[in-house]
Design an enzyme around this catalytic site. Sequence first.
Site, PDB file in Angstrom:
ATOM      1  CG  HIS A 134      -8.174   3.214   4.898  1.00 35.21           C
ATOM      2  ND1 HIS A 134      -7.453   2.719   3.840  1.00 35.21           N
ATOM      3  CD2 HIS A 134      -7.242   3.858   5.977  1.00 35.21           C
ATOM      4  CE1 HIS A 134      -6.273   3.106   3.944  1.00 35.21           C
ATOM      5  NE2 HIS A 134      -5.764   3.596   5.196  1.00 35.21           N
TER       6      HIS A 134
ATOM      7  CG  ASP B 277      -9.310   2.477   1.395  1.00 35.05           C
ATOM      8  OD1 ASP B 277      -9.286   3.690   1.506  1.00 35.05           O
ATOM      9  OD2 ASP B 277      -8.796   1.562   1.729  1.00 35.05           O
TER      10      ASP B 277
ATOM     11  CB  SER C 226      -2.820   2.436   6.368  1.00 29.40           C
ATOM     12  OG  SER C 226      -3.150   3.787   5.517  1.00 29.40           O
TER      13      SER C 226
END
Length: 324
Positions: free
Chosen positions: A299, A270, A136
Amino acid sequence: MRSASEEPVPLHEEFIYCCGAATHVLKCGPWKDLSKDESKNLPRLLFMIIPGNPGLAGYYRTFIQALYCGLNQQYPVWVVSHAGHCKPPSGMEMIEDTDIKELEDVFGLNGQVEHKLNFLKKNVSKDIKLVLIAHSIGCYITLEMMKRASELQVLRSVLLFPTIERMAQSPQGKLMTPLLCKLRYVLYMPVYLLSFLPEGVKASLVRFALRGMKTCDESSITTSVNLFSLDCIANILYMASQEMMKVVERDSTTIKQNLKKLIFYYGTGDSWCPQQYYDEIKMDFPDGDIRLCEKGLRHAFVLDASKEMAAMITDWLQDDLTKL
């Protein structure tokens, strides 16, 4: 390579100050010190995990254990929390009690980049090659690290569900930006009140919040209890607010300069980095190793798919490791 084992593996836990901020480090494997002053028996390679946000190391406990076993226990696998994204143990403050201010705005996005570079400088020998596995916002941080410290011996960077552009314009960003940038202080009072609850009650609330998941990593539940710490959640939300404002344009220059070292892994559903972002980066870098998830992983894969992700990564890196 072999699949991740269920047997216990060596896991060392530390709470340290890095850039003056409380930092949680989990080290998988028998290597506890990789500094240049250690013995000559240093490994050739370190796998270092750069977390997402919340950047609590505990979320990656199962992941680093599975990765370590999948690598035949040949290389250390470490995860370093973001600065201030942990609940320090009793007797340790969130900020080091010193007159020396090591870094301006260490809890901000830029500070988190310098925090990781500082950690490497102080704790890992320059002779050790690196595989950076980022998740991320950790992917943005990793690209910044490679840009600012080209002397790092990065063998590979694996960027999982990369939030490296247009975060505020993503479907989730559109929902979260007003809350994070204008209303985050409203959340402080309920977190403060909930912090007084017994630990068992906090864990029950976390289980209730995650009840929709078929399977949930137990370490994720225990780690999530840290989110009832006001200092911890304040640092998490502050960093997130900066992400919405600062992660705008993709750093295509750094990507181009390091393309052969990068592996991108995008999700199909996502809401932080939608498939449109995958399609565009794939078009801009047709020769890049840019993959689209075919397994439907979320995610926040650490909640329920750590072992599956670790197995995929060890498979991707087989050729690189055989050349060492």
